[in-house]
Design an enzyme around this catalytic site. Structure first.
Site, PDB file in Angstrom:
ATOM      1  N   GLU A 290       6.713   6.568  -8.660  1.00  0.00           N
ATOM      2  CA  GLU A 290       5.288   6.188  -8.651  1.00  0.00           C
ATOM      3  C   GLU A 290       4.545   7.014  -7.605  1.00  0.00           C
ATOM      4  O   GLU A 290       3.422   7.459  -7.827  1.00  0.00           O
ATOM      5  CB  GLU A 290       5.124   4.703  -8.289  1.00  0.00           C
ATOM      6  CG  GLU A 290       5.621   3.738  -9.331  1.00  0.00           C
ATOM      7  CD  GLU A 290       5.182   2.304  -9.031  1.00  0.00           C
ATOM      8  OE1 GLU A 290       4.080   2.113  -8.488  1.00  0.00           O
ATOM      9  OE2 GLU A 290       5.946   1.378  -9.323  1.00  0.00           O
TER      10      GLU A 290
ATOM     11  N   HIS B 208       0.816   1.403 -13.198  1.00  0.00           N
ATOM     12  CA  HIS B 208       1.470   0.205 -13.717  1.00  0.00           C
ATOM     13  C   HIS B 208       2.970   0.467 -13.831  1.00  0.00           C
ATOM     14  O   HIS B 208       3.379   1.522 -14.345  1.00  0.00           O
ATOM     15  CB  HIS B 208       0.886  -0.159 -15.084  1.00  0.00           C
ATOM     16  CG  HIS B 208       1.429  -1.440 -15.628  1.00  0.00           C
ATOM     17  ND1 HIS B 208       1.044  -2.670 -15.140  1.00  0.00           N
ATOM     18  CD2 HIS B 208       2.344  -1.678 -16.596  1.00  0.00           C
ATOM     19  CE1 HIS B 208       1.703  -3.621 -15.785  1.00  0.00           C
ATOM     20  NE2 HIS B 208       2.494  -3.044 -16.675  1.00  0.00           N
TER      21      HIS B 208
ATOM     22  N   ASN C 235      -5.363   3.332 -12.811  1.00  0.00           N
ATOM     23  CA  ASN C 235      -4.432   2.295 -12.348  1.00  0.00           C
ATOM     24  C   ASN C 235      -3.010   2.796 -12.506  1.00  0.00           C
ATOM     25  O   ASN C 235      -2.710   3.554 -13.429  1.00  0.00           O
ATOM     26  CB  ASN C 235      -4.614   1.027 -13.197  1.00  0.00           C
ATOM     27  CG  ASN C 235      -3.661  -0.084 -12.785  1.00  0.00           C
ATOM     28  OD1 ASN C 235      -3.545  -0.419 -11.599  1.00  0.00           O
ATOM     29  ND2 ASN C 235      -2.964  -0.668 -13.758  1.00  0.00           N
TER      30      ASN C 235
ATOM     31  N   ASP D 164      -4.307  -3.332 -18.846  1.00  0.00           N
ATOM     32  CA  ASP D 164      -3.271  -2.289 -18.917  1.00  0.00           C
ATOM     33  C   ASP D 164      -3.303  -1.560 -20.265  1.00  0.00           C
ATOM     34  O   ASP D 164      -2.264  -1.096 -20.761  1.00  0.00           O
ATOM     35  CB  ASP D 164      -1.865  -2.873 -18.650  1.00  0.00           C
ATOM     36  CG  ASP D 164      -1.762  -3.481 -17.252  1.00  0.00           C
ATOM     37  OD1 ASP D 164      -2.390  -2.949 -16.317  1.00  0.00           O
ATOM     38  OD2 ASP D 164      -1.070  -4.498 -17.101  1.00  0.00           O
TER      39      ASP D 164
ATOM     40  N   GLY E  14       0.780  -1.244   0.000  1.00  0.00           N
ATOM     41  CA  GLY E  14       0.000   0.000   0.000  1.00  0.00           C
ATOM     42  C   GLY E  14       0.806   1.285   0.000  1.00  0.00           C
ATOM     43  O   GLY E  14       0.290   2.330   0.425  1.00  0.00           O
ATOM     44  N   SER E  15       2.041   1.267  -0.533  1.00  0.00           N
ATOM     45  CA  SER E  15       2.777   2.546  -0.505  1.00  0.00           C
ATOM     46  C   SER E  15       2.161   3.588  -1.432  1.00  0.00           C
ATOM     47  O   SER E  15       2.123   4.777  -1.087  1.00  0.00           O
ATOM     48  CB  SER E  15       4.271   2.363  -0.773  1.00  0.00           C
ATOM     49  OG  SER E  15       4.516   1.308  -1.626  1.00  0.00           O
ATOM     50  N   ASN E  16       1.658   3.190  -2.582  1.00  0.00           N
ATOM     51  CA  ASN E  16       0.978   4.165  -3.442  1.00  0.00           C
ATOM     52  C   ASN E  16      -0.285   4.704  -2.775  1.00  0.00           C
ATOM     53  O   ASN E  16      -0.591   5.891  -2.875  1.00  0.00           O
ATOM     54  CB  ASN E  16       0.635   3.538  -4.792  1.00  0.00           C
ATOM     55  CG  ASN E  16       1.816   3.576  -5.750  1.00  0.00           C
ATOM     56  OD1 ASN E  16       2.122   4.602  -6.327  1.00  0.00           O
ATOM     57  ND2 ASN E  16       2.496   2.446  -5.882  1.00  0.00           N
TER      58      ASN E  16
ATOM     59  N   LEU F 171      -9.838  -6.949 -13.546  1.00  0.00           N
ATOM     60  CA  LEU F 171     -11.257  -6.575 -13.444  1.00  0.00           C
ATOM     61  C   LEU F 171     -11.981  -6.966 -14.732  1.00  0.00           C
ATOM     62  O   LEU F 171     -11.438  -6.798 -15.836  1.00  0.00           O
ATOM     63  CB  LEU F 171     -11.378  -5.070 -13.196  1.00  0.00           C
ATOM     64  CG  LEU F 171     -10.837  -4.625 -11.828  1.00  0.00           C
ATOM     65  CD1 LEU F 171     -10.622  -3.111 -11.784  1.00  0.00           C
ATOM     66  CD2 LEU F 171     -11.776  -5.069 -10.699  1.00  0.00           C
TER      67      LEU F 171
HETATM   68  C1  GAR Z   1       3.521  -0.847  -7.477  1.00  0.00           C
HETATM   69  O1  GAR Z   1       4.830  -0.885  -7.938  1.00  0.00           O
HETATM   70  C2  GAR Z   1       2.550  -0.804  -8.625  1.00  0.00           C
HETATM   71  O2  GAR Z   1       3.007  -0.089  -9.731  1.00  0.00           O
HETATM   72  C3  GAR Z   1       2.422  -2.260  -8.948  1.00  0.00           C
HETATM   73  O3  GAR Z   1       2.409  -2.921  -7.714  1.00  0.00           O
HETATM   74  C4  GAR Z   1       3.167  -2.164  -6.778  1.00  0.00           C
HETATM   75  C5  GAR Z   1       2.313  -1.948  -5.556  1.00  0.00           C
HETATM   76  O4  GAR Z   1       3.051  -1.396  -4.515  1.00  0.00           O
HETATM   77  N1  GAR Z   1       1.229  -2.525  -9.701  1.00  0.00           N
HETATM   78  C6  GAR Z   1       1.123  -3.485 -10.598  1.00  0.00           C
HETATM   79  O5  GAR Z   1       2.026  -4.254 -10.863  1.00  0.00           O
HETATM   80  C7  GAR Z   1      -0.226  -3.580 -11.275  1.00  0.00           C
HETATM   81  N2  GAR Z   1      -0.169  -4.464 -12.388  1.00  0.00           N
HETATM   82  P1  GAR Z   1       2.321  -0.721  -3.300  1.00  0.00           P
HETATM   83  O6  GAR Z   1       1.262  -1.697  -2.792  1.00  0.00           O
HETATM   84  O7  GAR Z   1       3.409  -0.521  -2.282  1.00  0.00           O
HETATM   85  O8  GAR Z   1       1.726   0.577  -3.776  1.00  0.00           O
END
Ligand code: GAR
Length: 193
Positions: free
Chosen positions: A176, A111, A109, A147, A14-16, A95
């Site tokens: 990100e 990516h 989203n 995507d 969950g950092s994003n 989804l």
């Molecule tokens: C992030 O790097 C995001 O871009 C990627 O998962 C990670 C989640 O990190 N998403 C995908 O690969 C989607 N296909 P987070 O939970 O720390 O935000």
């Protein structure tokens, strides 16, 4: 103008999501993160969201017999919360066209690749194997094609000689974390116009 009610879907650390919540606390930020949903009950991001004062809950996809039933439950919770925009932030469930069509234009989203390159998984590894000189991350609208929706914002980095999937991932993550709040701000600003 009231802030645009936004939900964040996660599956893991969950950092994003944290970055979106922190950005949304600024008075002049156009979106409010009022709900976080994980499809995995043990996602570390759930407690991070609660610590930030955001309602957070799990809808465990393994409790449902198919994608459509899971998404029906997800959709109901999102509507109950009067959600206007949804950010998928490390949400690792594909989804269905049914769900996407109900939220099309309101579903974002992030990516970890320079889309349209490297849709799907293992993006860092694939960029290295291809011998690319650049890599990056993309925030895009979600459409029925995995995507495949229009790009909102993209950030590029150079691939260095000794990069591994791990070093690429750790250099990309901070980018990100600034890209997604910027992209949500752009979408939220135009949401009511
Ligand atoms: C992030 O790097 C995001 O871009 C990627 O998962 C990670 C989640 O990190 N998403 C995908 O690969 C989607 N296909 P987070 O939970 O720390 O935000």
């Amino acid at each position: 103008m009231p802030k645009v009610r936004t939900a964040v879907l996660i599956s893991g650390r969950g950092s994003n999501m944290v970055s979106l919540v922190e950005a949304s606390k600024a008075k002049d930020y156009p979106a409010d993160i009022n709900l976080v949903i994980s499809n995995k009950p043990n996602a570390a991001g759930l407690s991070k969201a609660k610590d930030l004062g955001v309602m957070a809950l799990a809808i465990d996809h393994t409790d449902f017999s198919n994608r459509r039933e899971f998404e029906t439950a997800l959709d109901a919770v999102l509507r109950e919360a009067k959600t206007e925009l949804i950010c998928c932030a490390g949400f690792m469930r594909v989804l269905t066209p049914w769900f996407v069509s109900r939220w099309e234009g309101r579903l974002l989203n992030i990516h970890p690749s320079l889309l349209p390159k490297y849709k799907g998984l293992n993006t860092h590894q694939r960029a290295l194997e291809a011998g690319d000189s650049e890599h990056g991350c993309t925030v895009h609208y979600v459409t029925a094609e995995l995507d495949g929706g229009d790009t909102i914002l993209q950030h590029k980095i150079d691939i260095l000689e000794n990069d591994t999937p791990e070093t690429l991932s750790s250099r990309l993550l901070p980018l990100e974390l600034t890209l997604f709040p910027k992209a949500l701000s752009i979408v939220a600003k135009t949401y009511r116009t």
